[in-house]
Write a protein that holds these residues in place. Structure first.
Motif, PDB file in Angstrom:
ATOM      1  N   ILE A 174       0.901  12.865   6.857  1.00 33.63           N
ATOM      2  CA  ILE A 174       0.213  13.078   5.591  1.00 33.63           C
ATOM      3  C   ILE A 174       0.657  12.042   4.551  1.00 33.63           C
ATOM      4  N   GLY A 175       1.934  11.662   4.596  1.00 33.69           N
ATOM      5  CA  GLY A 175       2.415  10.645   3.659  1.00 33.69           C
ATOM      6  C   GLY A 175       1.835   9.278   3.973  1.00 33.69           C
ATOM      7  N   GLY A 176       1.696   8.959   5.252  1.00 31.74           N
ATOM      8  CA  GLY A 176       1.122   7.683   5.640  1.00 31.74           C
ATOM      9  C   GLY A 176      -0.309   7.539   5.189  1.00 31.74           C
ATOM     10  N   SER A 177      -1.083   8.613   5.321  1.00 28.39           N
ATOM     11  CA  SER A 177      -2.487   8.569   4.885  1.00 28.39           C
ATOM     12  C   SER A 177      -2.594   8.317   3.389  1.00 28.39           C
ATOM     13  N   ILE A 178      -1.737   8.977   2.624  1.00 25.87           N
ATOM     14  CA  ILE A 178      -1.784   8.801   1.173  1.00 25.87           C
ATOM     15  C   ILE A 178      -1.346   7.393   0.784  1.00 25.87           C
ATOM     16  N   ALA A 179      -0.270   6.895   1.398  1.00 25.18           N
ATOM     17  CA  ALA A 179       0.236   5.565   1.048  1.00 25.18           C
ATOM     18  C   ALA A 179      -0.742   4.467   1.456  1.00 25.18           C
ATOM     19  N   HIS A 180      -1.529   4.690   2.522  1.00 21.70           N
ATOM     20  CA  HIS A 180      -2.498   3.699   2.971  1.00 21.70           C
ATOM     21  C   HIS A 180      -3.631   3.547   1.954  1.00 21.70           C
ATOM     22  N   ALA A 181      -3.956   4.645   1.245  1.00 18.43           N
ATOM     23  CA  ALA A 181      -4.902   4.616   0.117  1.00 18.43           C
ATOM     24  C   ALA A 181      -6.280   4.098   0.495  1.00 18.43           C
ATOM     25  N   ASP A 182      -6.757   4.466   1.667  1.00 22.42           N
ATOM     26  CA  ASP A 182      -8.136   4.110   2.002  1.00 22.42           C
ATOM     27  C   ASP A 182      -9.067   4.979   1.157  1.00 22.42           C
ATOM     28  N   PRO A 183     -10.017   4.394   0.425  1.00 23.90           N
ATOM     29  CA  PRO A 183     -10.874   5.216  -0.434  1.00 23.90           C
ATOM     30  C   PRO A 183     -11.760   6.191   0.335  1.00 23.90           C
ATOM     31  N   SER A 184     -11.891   5.984   1.665  1.00 24.57           N
ATOM     32  CA  SER A 184     -12.644   6.922   2.492  1.00 24.57           C
ATOM     33  C   SER A 184     -11.740   7.948   3.167  1.00 24.57           C
ATOM     34  N   GLY A 185     -10.450   7.893   2.904  1.00 19.27           N
ATOM     35  CA  GLY A 185      -9.522   8.838   3.506  1.00 19.27           C
ATOM     36  C   GLY A 185      -9.750  10.247   2.983  1.00 19.27           C
ATOM     37  N   GLU A 186      -9.576  11.220   3.869  1.00 24.57           N
ATOM     38  CA  GLU A 186      -9.830  12.607   3.490  1.00 24.57           C
ATOM     39  C   GLU A 186      -8.761  13.142   2.519  1.00 24.57           C
ATOM     40  N   LEU A 187      -7.503  12.839   2.781  1.00 21.74           N
ATOM     41  CA  LEU A 187      -6.443  13.412   1.951  1.00 21.74           C
ATOM     42  C   LEU A 187      -6.462  12.901   0.512  1.00 21.74           C
ATOM     43  N   PRO A 188      -6.696  11.594   0.271  1.00 20.53           N
ATOM     44  CA  PRO A 188      -6.819  11.160  -1.127  1.00 20.53           C
ATOM     45  C   PRO A 188      -7.920  11.908  -1.870  1.00 20.53           C
ATOM     46  N   CYS A 189      -9.036  12.187  -1.207  1.00 23.30           N
ATOM     47  CA  CYS A 189     -10.142  12.903  -1.848  1.00 23.30           C
ATOM     48  C   CYS A 189      -9.740  14.329  -2.210  1.00 23.30           C
ATOM     49  N   VAL A 190      -9.037  14.996  -1.292  1.00 25.75           N
ATOM     50  CA  VAL A 190      -8.638  16.392  -1.544  1.00 25.75           C
ATOM     51  C   VAL A 190      -7.617  16.486  -2.671  1.00 25.75           C
ATOM     52  N   ILE A 191      -6.601  15.620  -2.632  1.00 27.40           N
ATOM     53  CA  ILE A 191      -5.554  15.740  -3.656  1.00 27.40           C
ATOM     54  C   ILE A 191      -6.093  15.359  -5.036  1.00 27.40           C
ATOM     55  N   ALA A 192      -7.103  14.465  -5.059  1.00 23.77           N
ATOM     56  CA  ALA A 192      -7.735  14.136  -6.344  1.00 23.77           C
ATOM     57  C   ALA A 192      -8.556  15.316  -6.851  1.00 23.77           C
ATOM     58  N   ALA A 193      -9.333  15.939  -5.971  1.00 27.75           N
ATOM     59  CA  ALA A 193     -10.170  17.065  -6.384  1.00 27.75           C
ATOM     60  C   ALA A 193      -9.334  18.201  -6.949  1.00 27.75           C
ATOM     61  N   LEU A 194      -8.190  18.477  -6.328  1.00 29.96           N
ATOM     62  CA  LEU A 194      -7.367  19.622  -6.713  1.00 29.96           C
ATOM     63  C   LEU A 194      -6.378  19.310  -7.829  1.00 29.96           C
ATOM     64  N   ARG A 195      -6.354  18.036  -8.274  1.00 31.77           N
ATOM     65  CA  ARG A 195      -5.372  17.612  -9.290  1.00 31.77           C
ATOM     66  C   ARG A 195      -3.960  17.898  -8.776  1.00 31.77           C
ATOM     67  N   GLY A 196      -3.718  17.470  -7.550  1.00 30.67           N
ATOM     68  CA  GLY A 196      -2.396  17.619  -6.972  1.00 30.67           C
ATOM     69  C   GLY A 196      -1.421  16.587  -7.514  1.00 30.67           C
ATOM     70  N   GLU A 197      -0.254  16.547  -6.897  1.00 33.01           N
ATOM     71  CA  GLU A 197       0.795  15.628  -7.353  1.00 33.01           C
ATOM     72  C   GLU A 197       1.400  14.905  -6.148  1.00 33.01           C
ATOM     73  N   ILE A 198       1.880  13.697  -6.394  1.00 30.56           N
ATOM     74  CA  ILE A 198       2.525  12.889  -5.364  1.00 30.56           C
ATOM     75  C   ILE A 198       3.951  12.606  -5.822  1.00 30.56           C
ATOM     76  N   VAL A 199       4.924  13.007  -5.012  1.00 32.14           N
ATOM     77  CA  VAL A 199       6.327  12.780  -5.352  1.00 32.14           C
ATOM     78  C   VAL A 199       6.786  11.486  -4.683  1.00 32.14           C
ATOM     79  N   ILE A 200       7.267  10.566  -5.487  1.00 30.86           N
ATOM     80  CA  ILE A 200       7.727   9.251  -5.021  1.00 30.86           C
ATOM     81  C   ILE A 200       9.246   9.204  -5.113  1.00 30.86           C
ATOM     82  N   ALA A 201       9.899   8.739  -4.038  1.00 29.75           N
ATOM     83  CA  ALA A 201      11.358   8.667  -4.017  1.00 29.75           C
ATOM     84  C   ALA A 201      11.807   7.212  -4.018  1.00 29.75           C
ATOM     85  N   HIS A 202      12.962   6.964  -4.644  1.00 28.93           N
ATOM     86  CA  HIS A 202      13.616   5.659  -4.608  1.00 28.93           C
ATOM     87  C   HIS A 202      15.122   5.903  -4.650  1.00 28.93           C
TER      88      HIS A 202
END
Length: 292
Positions: free
Chosen positions: A112-140
């Motif tokens: 699931i993290g790989g799909s989000i990081a790849h950021a393909d505009p046709s990817g299913e997970l980016p569309c879902v997390i945008a629709a639901l106003r989800g959050e992405i936690v970034i670590a460093h």
């Protein structure tokens, strides 16, 4: 083609992986399931000197409920999300969307993290997390931060991730039990990236009026597009056929697709309108309503 030569690193903990990123910077790439990165490496569109394999960091693979969110670790496989009873209970839209990702073999390896990081505009997970106003936690190496999809996705295949950062987890708001949902898309073949996809969530009150509307389109903009005009229009409305037709029209006006070998601008706009109406009809039915 084969990838350019690289040095292979396999950290055993998140902190070790983050330290590699801090030390190696732009010379390093993170790999997990490899379903997005391996083709890019094979075509030599990316030639990192170091490949950091985080596939065995077990602390990044989890699905749990936390503070009103469904929280999923970056290394969680698509297949684990697809069949998770907790996902199906708290965010069934996500479980439905994951079934559209590639084929079972891909979902067995992809994360699931790989799909989000790849950021393909046709990817299913980016569309879902945008629709639901989800959050992405970034670590460093110095800590972590939480960003919105709007802040994270910049344009085609480009995110706000810096060379010393990686996606740690995704956070999806838990949907009301009374809400209905639908994820649908059109692709040339099953398993291909979508030409256009729509994620929809609707909730109704006792008078059959819409109290919650969440809509997003993928494949129609350089980044997932939240269809705010249609959402605002729907609130307080009784879902009739005419209302859904007008909402779908607003959705098609909001997207700004590009024309390519797979479809013209007009065709993609037409798909957005048609799929939005269908998605809303199904979501309303699942919410116990009826669009007449």
């Amino acid at each position: 083609m084969k990838p350019a030569a690289f040095e292979y690193l396999r950290p055993s903990s998140l902190q070790e992986a983050l330290q590699f990123l801090a030390d190696l910077g732009e010379d390093a790439k993170i790999i997990s399931g490899g379903q997005s990165l391996i083709p890019v490496l094979n075509m030599r569109l990316s030639t990192p000197k170091y490949l950091i394999d985080i596939g065995r960091i077990e602390e990044l693979s989890y699905i749990r409920e936390e503070d009103g969110y469904l929280v999923i670790g970056a290394l969680t496989k698509h297949r684990d999300v697809e069949f998770s009873p907790l996902v199906q209970k708290l965010c069934p839209l996500l479980a439905e969307a994951v079934r559209w990702i590639g084929h079972p073999q891909i979902r067995q390896r992809g994360t699931i993290g790989g799909s989000i990081a790849h950021a393909d505009p046709s990817g299913e997970l980016p569309c879902v997390i945008a629709a639901l106003r989800g959050e992405i936690v970034i670590a460093h190496a110095d800590g972590e931060e939480t960003v919105t999809p709007e802040e994270f996705f910049l344009t085609y295949l480009l995110t706000s991730l810096q060379p010393d950062q990686m996606v740690k987890e995704l956070r999806f708001p838990i949907l009301p039990e009374t809400s209905g949902y639908e994820f649908t898309e059109v692709a040339r073949r099953h398993g291909d990236f979508a030409l256009v996809e729509i994620a929809a969530v609707v909730d109704l009150d006792e008078n059959n009026q819409i109290t919650l509307a969440r809509l997003a389109a993928g494949g129609a903009n350089p980044v997932p597009c939240v269809l705010e005009d249609a959402e605002e229009f729907l609130i307080g409305k009784v879902p009739t056929v005419d209302v859904l037709e007008e909402a779908a029209g607003l959705a098609s006006e909001q997207v700004e697709p590009d024309s390519d070998l797979h479809g013209s601008v007009d065709y993609r706009r037409s798909l957005v309108k048609t799929l939005t109406k269908r998605a809303l009809q199904t979501a309303i039915k699942r919410a116990g309503g009826n669009a007449r």
